[in-house]
Structure formats: structure tokens, C-alpha cells
Design a protein around this motif. Structure first.
Motif, PDB file in Angstrom:
ATOM      1  N   GLU A  56       0.835  -1.204   0.000  1.00  0.00           N
ATOM      2  CA  GLU A  56       0.000   0.000   0.000  1.00  0.00           C
ATOM      3  C   GLU A  56       0.868   1.251   0.000  1.00  0.00           C
ATOM      4  OE1 GLU A  56      -3.471   0.235   2.588  1.00  0.00           O
ATOM      5  OE2 GLU A  56      -3.275  -1.933   2.900  1.00  0.00           O
ATOM      6  N   ASN A  57       2.030   1.176   0.608  1.00  0.00           N
ATOM      7  CA  ASN A  57       2.956   2.304   0.647  1.00  0.00           C
ATOM      8  C   ASN A  57       3.388   2.685  -0.773  1.00  0.00           C
ATOM      9  OD1 ASN A  57       4.576   4.279   1.844  1.00  0.00           O
ATOM     10  ND2 ASN A  57       6.341   2.912   1.917  1.00  0.00           N
ATOM     11  N   ILE A  58       3.671   1.688  -1.603  1.00  0.00           N
ATOM     12  CA  ILE A  58       4.072   1.961  -2.989  1.00  0.00           C
ATOM     13  C   ILE A  58       2.909   2.598  -3.742  1.00  0.00           C
ATOM     14  CG2 ILE A  58       4.716   0.881  -5.189  1.00  0.00           C
ATOM     15  CD1 ILE A  58       6.394  -1.112  -3.573  1.00  0.00           C
ATOM     16  N   VAL A  59       1.697   2.086  -3.515  1.00  0.00           N
ATOM     17  CA  VAL A  59       0.510   2.656  -4.165  1.00  0.00           C
ATOM     18  C   VAL A  59       0.394   4.130  -3.805  1.00  0.00           C
ATOM     19  CG1 VAL A  59      -2.011   2.614  -4.258  1.00  0.00           C
ATOM     20  CG2 VAL A  59      -0.735   0.467  -4.285  1.00  0.00           C
ATOM     21  N   GLU A  60       0.544   4.430  -2.527  1.00  0.00           N
ATOM     22  CA  GLU A  60       0.424   5.812  -2.056  1.00  0.00           C
ATOM     23  C   GLU A  60       1.472   6.713  -2.698  1.00  0.00           C
ATOM     24  OE1 GLU A  60       0.591   8.218   2.187  1.00  0.00           O
ATOM     25  OE2 GLU A  60       0.342   6.049   2.195  1.00  0.00           O
ATOM     26  N   LYS A  61       2.719   6.259  -2.728  1.00  0.00           N
ATOM     27  CA  LYS A  61       3.811   7.068  -3.283  1.00  0.00           C
ATOM     28  C   LYS A  61       3.662   7.251  -4.800  1.00  0.00           C
ATOM     29  CE  LYS A  61       7.159   6.184   0.301  1.00  0.00           C
ATOM     30  NZ  LYS A  61       8.414   5.547   0.698  1.00  0.00           N
ATOM     31  N   GLN A  62       3.282   6.188  -5.505  1.00  0.00           N
ATOM     32  CA  GLN A  62       3.128   6.280  -6.953  1.00  0.00           C
ATOM     33  C   GLN A  62       1.943   7.173  -7.337  1.00  0.00           C
ATOM     34  OE1 GLN A  62       5.139   4.967  -9.494  1.00  0.00           O
ATOM     35  NE2 GLN A  62       6.528   4.706  -7.768  1.00  0.00           N
ATOM     36  N   LEU A  63       0.873   7.107  -6.553  1.00  0.00           N
ATOM     37  CA  LEU A  63      -0.274   7.976  -6.821  1.00  0.00           C
ATOM     38  C   LEU A  63       0.116   9.436  -6.599  1.00  0.00           C
ATOM     39  CD1 LEU A  63      -3.243   8.301  -7.578  1.00  0.00           C
ATOM     40  CD2 LEU A  63      -3.793   8.084  -5.160  1.00  0.00           C
ATOM     41  N   ALA A  64       0.845   9.708  -5.536  1.00  0.00           N
ATOM     42  CA  ALA A  64       1.309  11.073  -5.276  1.00  0.00           C
ATOM     43  C   ALA A  64       2.207  11.545  -6.423  1.00  0.00           C
ATOM     44  CB  ALA A  64       2.052  11.133  -3.946  1.00  0.00           C
ATOM     45  N   ARG A  65       3.070  10.657  -6.894  1.00  0.00           N
ATOM     46  CA  ARG A  65       3.959  10.989  -8.016  1.00  0.00           C
ATOM     47  C   ARG A  65       3.132  11.331  -9.267  1.00  0.00           C
ATOM     48  NH1 ARG A  65       8.307   6.711 -10.558  1.00  0.00           N
ATOM     49  NH2 ARG A  65       9.130   8.101 -12.140  1.00  0.00           N
ATOM     50  N   ALA A  66       2.103  10.537  -9.532  1.00  0.00           N
ATOM     51  CA  ALA A  66       1.250  10.778 -10.699  1.00  0.00           C
ATOM     52  C   ALA A  66       0.540  12.117 -10.574  1.00  0.00           C
ATOM     53  CB  ALA A  66       0.228   9.652 -10.847  1.00  0.00           C
ATOM     54  N   LEU A  67       0.014  12.404  -9.402  1.00  0.00           N
ATOM     55  CA  LEU A  67      -0.713  13.662  -9.202  1.00  0.00           C
ATOM     56  C   LEU A  67       0.203  14.871  -9.351  1.00  0.00           C
ATOM     57  CD1 LEU A  67      -3.073  12.603  -6.279  1.00  0.00           C
ATOM     58  CD2 LEU A  67      -3.666  12.926  -8.688  1.00  0.00           C
ATOM     59  N   VAL A  68       1.415  14.772  -8.839  1.00  0.00           N
ATOM     60  CA  VAL A  68       2.380  15.867  -8.981  1.00  0.00           C
ATOM     61  C   VAL A  68       2.711  16.070 -10.458  1.00  0.00           C
ATOM     62  CG1 VAL A  68       4.784  16.529  -8.532  1.00  0.00           C
ATOM     63  CG2 VAL A  68       3.342  15.711  -6.663  1.00  0.00           C
ATOM     64  N   PHE A  69       2.957  14.969 -11.164  1.00  0.00           N
ATOM     65  CA  PHE A  69       3.275  15.065 -12.590  1.00  0.00           C
ATOM     66  C   PHE A  69       2.133  15.696 -13.373  1.00  0.00           C
ATOM     67  CE2 PHE A  69       2.969  13.325 -16.879  1.00  0.00           C
ATOM     68  CZ  PHE A  69       4.192  13.721 -17.404  1.00  0.00           C
ATOM     69  N   LEU A  70       0.899  15.240 -13.130  1.00  0.00           N
ATOM     70  CA  LEU A  70      -0.257  15.776 -13.861  1.00  0.00           C
ATOM     71  C   LEU A  70      -0.495  17.245 -13.523  1.00  0.00           C
ATOM     72  CD1 LEU A  70      -2.666  12.721 -13.640  1.00  0.00           C
ATOM     73  CD2 LEU A  70      -1.363  13.505 -15.632  1.00  0.00           C
ATOM     74  N   SER A  71      -0.307  17.594 -12.264  1.00  0.00           N
ATOM     75  CA  SER A  71      -0.466  18.984 -11.862  1.00  0.00           C
ATOM     76  C   SER A  71       0.569  19.865 -12.560  1.00  0.00           C
ATOM     77  CB  SER A  71      -0.321  19.095 -10.345  1.00  0.00           C
ATOM     78  OG  SER A  71      -0.364  20.431  -9.941  1.00  0.00           O
ATOM     79  N   LYS A  72       1.795  19.387 -12.612  1.00  0.00           N
ATOM     80  CA  LYS A  72       2.865  20.133 -13.278  1.00  0.00           C
ATOM     81  C   LYS A  72       2.587  20.244 -14.777  1.00  0.00           C
ATOM     82  CE  LYS A  72       7.847  20.196 -13.895  1.00  0.00           C
ATOM     83  NZ  LYS A  72       9.106  19.493 -13.685  1.00  0.00           N
TER      84      LYS A  72
END
Length: 191
Positions: free
Chosen positions: A148-164
Motif C-alpha cells: 500500500e505504501n508503494i501505491v500511495e507514493k506512486q499515486l502522489a507521483r502521478a498527481l504531482v506530474f499531472l499537476s505540473k
């Protein structure tokens, strides 16, 4: 297997019931008409009609109710003048999106699809499972056989990328976007 009555009930609940509040508000303008009676009659008419071929359920519901109101006034012996004036000038506002809004929404979807395609594969898979399919973090982790930790980190990474990606794009802003407060760190768009 659903019979025609069940299918009709599902169609009415899905496509007509959400608009009932607007219709009731519209019917309240006519003081001498019982809104519940008109709504009930409208449901009976729609259940007996070829509801499966209706392309715009809200407009269909509005037109049936308007016709029922007109029938009520035709049958009445005394019709208040104000009710006649309302019927002549009354229109329900059309809430269907304009062609420009539809085009803009499609452009936004295409832009988002392209941005999602640029994500690393695991990050993209997690984003799609969590945001598009609505899986929980735990369900994503189980489906992908990761923590679940990887899911959380990868989702945060995706959101940061999409926001940028959105903040760096040179897309034209809509009126709604122009009214939104801008974040201090976001880049200002040049006209």
C-alpha cells in the motif's frame, strides 16, 4: 433477467428522477396546480411511452409536464389570467452544455489522456485504478501485488506530474478557470 417494467423503473430512476426537483420548482409558479398530480401523471405517461428511444430525458420530462399543465387549463372552467401569462412566457432553462463546453471538455479529456500516457507504467496503472476505476489503496495493492505504501507514493507521483503538466501547458483558460483563484506558485499565462 429484467422485464420491461423493471427496465422502465430503472430508466425513470436514473434519467428522470434527478430532474424532479427542478420540475417541482417550476410547477410551484402555478398556484392553482397540484405539482404532485402533474408529476404523477407525467410518470404514468412516460412509463407507457417508448422511453427507450428518448435522447434527452430532461427535455422529455419538461415537455410532458408542460403539456399536462396545458391540459389542466384547457379542462378548467376558470383560468387565472396570471397562469395564462406564465404559460405564454414560461420556459424551463436549458441546462444542456453548449457546443463550446462540449468541445472544451473533449479537449480536456484528450489532454489528460496524453498526460496520463506519459506517466511511467506502474504509476499510470495505479493512477487509473485509483482515480478512474475508484479502487481503494488496499484493492490496488492487492491487484498489483505491491505494498500500500508503494501505491500511495506512486499515486502522489502521478498527481504531482499531472499537476505540473497542467500548470506548464499553454491551453486557453475557460471562463470558469479564470474565476478560480490562482496559486502563488503557478505560472501566469500570457495573453
Amino acid at each position: 433477467m429484467l422485464d420491461n417494467t423493471d427496465e422502465c423503473s430503472i430508466w425513470l430512476a436514473t434519467h428522470i428522477l434527478p430532474h424532479e426537483g427542478h420540475i417541482r420548482t417550476w410547477l410551484r409558479r402555478y398556484g392553482d396546480i397540484e405539482a404532485d398530480d402533474i408529476i404523477h401523471e407525467a410518470y404514468v405517461v412516460m412509463a407507457q411511452a417508448d422511453w427507450a428511444s428518448v435522447t434527452n430525458p430532461r427535455a422529455y420530462f419538461v415537455s410532458i409536464c408542460r403539456n399536462l399543465v396545458m391540459q389542466h387549463y384547457r379542462r378548467a372552467r376558470v383560468v387565472p389570467v396570471t397562469s395564462l401569462a406564465l404559460m405564454q412566457t414560461d420556459t424551463m432553462p436549458d441546462t444542456t452544455p453548449s457546443a463550446e463546453r462540449v468541445v472544451h471538455a473533449r479537449q480536456e479529456i484528450r489532454f489528460l489522456e496524453k498526460a496520463i500516457a506519459k506517466l511511467p507504467s506502474r504509476c499510470r496503472d495505479i493512477f487509473i485504478l485509483r482515480r478512474a476505476r475508484g479502487l481503494t489503496q488496499k484493492e490496488c495493492a492487492a491487484q498489483l501485488s505491491i505494498s500500500e505504501n508503494i501505491v500511495e507514493k506512486q499515486l502522489a507521483r502521478a498527481l504531482v506530474f499531472l499537476s505540473k503538466t497542467y500548470s506548464e501547458s499553454d491551453r486557453e483558460m475557460t471562463v470558469d478557470e479564470e474565476r478560480r483563484p490562482r496559486l502563488a506558485h503557478s505560472r501566469k499565462r500570457q495573453p
